[in-house]
Scaffold this motif. Structure first.
Motif, PDB file in Angstrom:
ATOM      1  N   GLN A 276       0.839  -1.200   0.000  1.00 48.10           N
ATOM      2  CA  GLN A 276       0.000   0.000   0.000  1.00 48.10           C
ATOM      3  C   GLN A 276       0.876   1.254   0.000  1.00 48.10           C
ATOM      4  OE1 GLN A 276      -2.515   0.377   3.429  1.00 48.10           O
ATOM      5  NE2 GLN A 276      -3.461   2.253   2.704  1.00 48.10           N
ATOM      6  N   GLY A 277       1.952   1.240   0.781  1.00 51.31           N
ATOM      7  CA  GLY A 277       2.884   2.374   0.821  1.00 51.31           C
ATOM      8  C   GLY A 277       3.586   2.571  -0.509  1.00 51.31           C
ATOM      9  N   LEU A 278       3.923   1.484  -1.177  1.00 45.51           N
ATOM     10  CA  LEU A 278       4.590   1.570  -2.475  1.00 45.51           C
ATOM     11  C   LEU A 278       3.672   2.223  -3.502  1.00 45.51           C
ATOM     12  CD1 LEU A 278       7.137   0.862  -4.028  1.00 45.51           C
ATOM     13  CD2 LEU A 278       6.125  -1.353  -4.526  1.00 45.51           C
ATOM     14  N   ARG A 279       2.395   1.847  -3.500  1.00 44.47           N
ATOM     15  CA  ARG A 279       1.438   2.478  -4.423  1.00 44.47           C
ATOM     16  C   ARG A 279       1.280   3.960  -4.100  1.00 44.47           C
ATOM     17  NH1 ARG A 279      -1.536  -2.199  -3.344  1.00 44.47           N
ATOM     18  NH2 ARG A 279      -3.014  -1.003  -2.092  1.00 44.47           N
ATOM     19  N   SER A 280       1.276   4.301  -2.806  1.00 43.78           N
ATOM     20  CA  SER A 280       1.131   5.698  -2.403  1.00 43.78           C
ATOM     21  C   SER A 280       2.318   6.530  -2.861  1.00 43.78           C
ATOM     22  CB  SER A 280       0.990   5.797  -0.890  1.00 43.78           C
ATOM     23  OG  SER A 280      -0.147   5.116  -0.455  1.00 43.78           O
ATOM     24  N   VAL A 281       3.529   5.973  -2.727  1.00 46.19           N
ATOM     25  CA  VAL A 281       4.738   6.684  -3.147  1.00 46.19           C
ATOM     26  C   VAL A 281       4.687   6.954  -4.643  1.00 46.19           C
ATOM     27  CG1 VAL A 281       7.230   6.451  -3.444  1.00 46.19           C
ATOM     28  CG2 VAL A 281       6.193   5.885  -1.265  1.00 46.19           C
ATOM     29  N   GLU A 282       4.325   5.957  -5.427  1.00 42.48           N
ATOM     30  CA  GLU A 282       4.261   6.131  -6.880  1.00 42.48           C
ATOM     31  C   GLU A 282       3.152   7.103  -7.270  1.00 42.48           C
ATOM     32  OE1 GLU A 282       6.560   5.033  -8.914  1.00 42.48           O
ATOM     33  OE2 GLU A 282       7.543   4.128  -7.196  1.00 42.48           O
ATOM     34  N   HIS A 283       2.056   7.096  -6.543  1.00 43.14           N
ATOM     35  CA  HIS A 283       0.935   7.988  -6.854  1.00 43.14           C
ATOM     36  C   HIS A 283       1.274   9.448  -6.554  1.00 43.14           C
ATOM     37  CE1 HIS A 283      -3.210   9.234  -7.407  1.00 43.14           C
ATOM     38  NE2 HIS A 283      -3.179   9.839  -6.242  1.00 43.14           N
ATOM     39  N   ASN A 284       2.127   9.696  -5.562  1.00 44.24           N
ATOM     40  CA  ASN A 284       2.456  11.064  -5.149  1.00 44.24           C
ATOM     41  C   ASN A 284       3.694  11.627  -5.821  1.00 44.24           C
ATOM     42  OD1 ASN A 284       0.321  11.585  -3.363  1.00 44.24           O
ATOM     43  ND2 ASN A 284       1.263  10.242  -1.857  1.00 44.24           N
ATOM     44  N   GLY A 285       4.162  11.025  -6.894  1.00 47.61           N
ATOM     45  CA  GLY A 285       5.246  11.617  -7.662  1.00 47.61           C
ATOM     46  C   GLY A 285       6.632  11.118  -7.316  1.00 47.61           C
ATOM     47  N   GLY A 286       6.747   9.974  -6.692  1.00 45.20           N
ATOM     48  CA  GLY A 286       8.050   9.379  -6.443  1.00 45.20           C
ATOM     49  C   GLY A 286       8.539   9.541  -5.019  1.00 45.20           C
ATOM     50  N   LEU A 287       9.719   8.985  -4.785  1.00 46.23           N
ATOM     51  CA  LEU A 287      10.301   8.940  -3.449  1.00 46.23           C
ATOM     52  C   LEU A 287      10.599  10.325  -2.899  1.00 46.23           C
ATOM     53  CD1 LEU A 287      11.475   7.190  -1.147  1.00 46.23           C
ATOM     54  CD2 LEU A 287      13.650   7.248  -2.374  1.00 46.23           C
ATOM     55  N   ASP A 288      11.136  11.212  -3.718  1.00 48.51           N
ATOM     56  CA  ASP A 288      11.524  12.546  -3.240  1.00 48.51           C
ATOM     57  C   ASP A 288      10.322  13.319  -2.701  1.00 48.51           C
ATOM     58  OD1 ASP A 288      14.046  11.862  -4.089  1.00 48.51           O
ATOM     59  OD2 ASP A 288      13.910  12.990  -5.970  1.00 48.51           O
ATOM     60  N   ASN A 289       9.252  13.387  -3.471  1.00 49.72           N
ATOM     61  CA  ASN A 289       8.048  14.104  -3.033  1.00 49.72           C
ATOM     62  C   ASN A 289       7.453  13.468  -1.782  1.00 49.72           C
ATOM     63  OD1 ASN A 289       8.209  15.962  -5.071  1.00 49.72           O
ATOM     64  ND2 ASN A 289       6.818  14.852  -6.423  1.00 49.72           N
TER      65      ASN A 289
ATOM     66  N   LEU B 157       8.967  11.714   0.639  1.00 46.41           N
ATOM     67  CA  LEU B 157       9.769  11.955   1.836  1.00 46.41           C
ATOM     68  C   LEU B 157       9.643  13.394   2.326  1.00 46.41           C
ATOM     69  CD1 LEU B 157      13.023   9.955   1.083  1.00 46.41           C
ATOM     70  CD2 LEU B 157      11.253   9.406   2.741  1.00 46.41           C
ATOM     71  N   LEU B 158       9.604  14.340   1.409  1.00 45.55           N
ATOM     72  CA  LEU B 158       9.517  15.744   1.814  1.00 45.55           C
ATOM     73  C   LEU B 158       8.173  16.072   2.454  1.00 45.55           C
ATOM     74  CD1 LEU B 158      11.339  17.410  -1.193  1.00 45.55           C
ATOM     75  CD2 LEU B 158      12.210  17.074   1.114  1.00 45.55           C
ATOM     76  N   LYS B 159       7.109  15.363   2.060  1.00 43.28           N
ATOM     77  CA  LYS B 159       5.782  15.621   2.618  1.00 43.28           C
ATOM     78  C   LYS B 159       5.485  14.798   3.868  1.00 43.28           C
ATOM     79  CE  LYS B 159       3.636  16.815  -1.783  1.00 43.28           C
ATOM     80  NZ  LYS B 159       2.655  16.406  -2.802  1.00 43.28           N
ATOM     81  N   ALA B 160       6.197  13.685   4.055  1.00 47.56           N
ATOM     82  CA  ALA B 160       5.888  12.753   5.146  1.00 47.56           C
ATOM     83  C   ALA B 160       6.334  13.307   6.496  1.00 47.56           C
ATOM     84  CB  ALA B 160       6.560  11.414   4.894  1.00 47.56           C
ATOM     85  N   ALA B 161       5.587  12.952   7.525  1.00 47.70           N
ATOM     86  CA  ALA B 161       5.938  13.347   8.895  1.00 47.70           C
ATOM     87  C   ALA B 161       7.134  12.523   9.366  1.00 47.70           C
ATOM     88  CB  ALA B 161       4.758  13.114   9.823  1.00 47.70           C
ATOM     89  N   ASP B 162       8.036  13.169  10.096  1.00 46.73           N
ATOM     90  CA  ASP B 162       9.242  12.488  10.576  1.00 46.73           C
ATOM     91  C   ASP B 162       8.912  11.332  11.509  1.00 46.73           C
ATOM     92  OD1 ASP B 162      10.676  14.284   9.118  1.00 46.73           O
ATOM     93  OD2 ASP B 162      11.422  15.441  10.825  1.00 46.73           O
ATOM     94  N   SER B 163       7.820  11.420  12.239  1.00 42.33           N
ATOM     95  CA  SER B 163       7.469  10.376  13.206  1.00 42.33           C
ATOM     96  C   SER B 163       7.112   9.053  12.525  1.00 42.33           C
ATOM     97  CB  SER B 163       6.314  10.835  14.079  1.00 42.33           C
ATOM     98  OG  SER B 163       5.181  11.117  13.271  1.00 42.33           O
ATOM     99  N   LYS B 164       6.648   9.089  11.272  1.00 42.85           N
ATOM    100  CA  LYS B 164       6.265   7.872  10.578  1.00 42.85           C
ATOM    101  C   LYS B 164       7.417   7.226   9.829  1.00 42.85           C
ATOM    102  CE  LYS B 164       1.424   8.656  10.199  1.00 42.85           C
ATOM    103  NZ  LYS B 164       0.254   8.109   9.579  1.00 42.85           N
ATOM    104  N   LEU B 165       8.505   7.965   9.600  1.00 44.57           N
ATOM    105  CA  LEU B 165       9.619   7.451   8.810  1.00 44.57           C
ATOM    106  C   LEU B 165      10.609   6.690   9.678  1.00 44.57           C
ATOM    107  CD1 LEU B 165      10.329  10.579   6.579  1.00 44.57           C
ATOM    108  CD2 LEU B 165       9.079   8.535   5.945  1.00 44.57           C
ATOM    109  N   SER B 166      11.281   5.715   9.069  1.00 37.94           N
ATOM    110  CA  SER B 166      12.326   4.967   9.771  1.00 37.94           C
ATOM    111  C   SER B 166      13.604   5.809   9.811  1.00 37.94           C
ATOM    112  CB  SER B 166      12.601   3.649   9.048  1.00 37.94           C
ATOM    113  OG  SER B 166      13.216   3.903   7.794  1.00 37.94           O
ATOM    114  N   ALA B 167      14.610   5.311  10.515  1.00 38.51           N
ATOM    115  CA  ALA B 167      15.881   6.036  10.626  1.00 38.51           C
ATOM    116  C   ALA B 167      16.556   6.182   9.261  1.00 38.51           C
ATOM    117  CB  ALA B 167      16.802   5.311  11.606  1.00 38.51           C
ATOM    118  N   ARG B 168      16.504   5.131   8.447  1.00 41.27           N
ATOM    119  CA  ARG B 168      17.124   5.213   7.107  1.00 41.27           C
ATOM    120  C   ARG B 168      16.386   6.203   6.221  1.00 41.27           C
ATOM    121  NH1 ARG B 168      18.073  -0.321   4.314  1.00 41.27           N
ATOM    122  NH2 ARG B 168      16.001  -0.770   5.073  1.00 41.27           N
TER     123      ARG B 168
END
Length: 94
Positions: free
Chosen positions: A54-67, A69-80
């Motif tokens: 589901q996350g992979l589809r969301s990333v592709e739908h929102n314009g790729g990895l760069d977009n 990561l910049l929009k995502a909240a830091d609390s939901k992201l892993s350390a990497r």
């Protein structure tokens, strides 16, 4: 290794199996995690992540990895993923 998506923070959920006789027993719903390599266009590098489908589809739908990561909240992201996000911000500032 924990069963948590590195980009969306989606993890396991607890629920019940319910029989026809309405007996309830505990069970666990695990996310469908896949090892994927995602390309960052700004950094011109690829990164390996453990992402839910589901996350992979969301990333592709929102314009790729760069977009994403910049929009995502830091609390939901892993350390990497946070490390990649910091590199992106540094690249944008320069």
């Amino acid at each position: 290794m924990s069963r948590i998506c590195e980009l969306t923070g989606k993890g396991r959920q607890v629920g019940c199996n319910v029989s026809h006789a309405n007996n309830k027993t505990k069970r666990v719903f695990l996310p469908n995690l896949q090892n994927v390599t995602l390309m960052s266009e700004a950094l011109e590098r690829s990164f390996k992540f453990r992402v839910s489908t589901q996350g992979l589809r969301s990333v592709e739908h929102n314009g790729g990895l760069d977009n994403w990561l910049l929009k995502a909240a830091d609390s939901k992201l892993s350390a990497r993923a946070l490390k990649v996000k910091r590199e992106l911000k540094k690249k944008q500032a320069a």
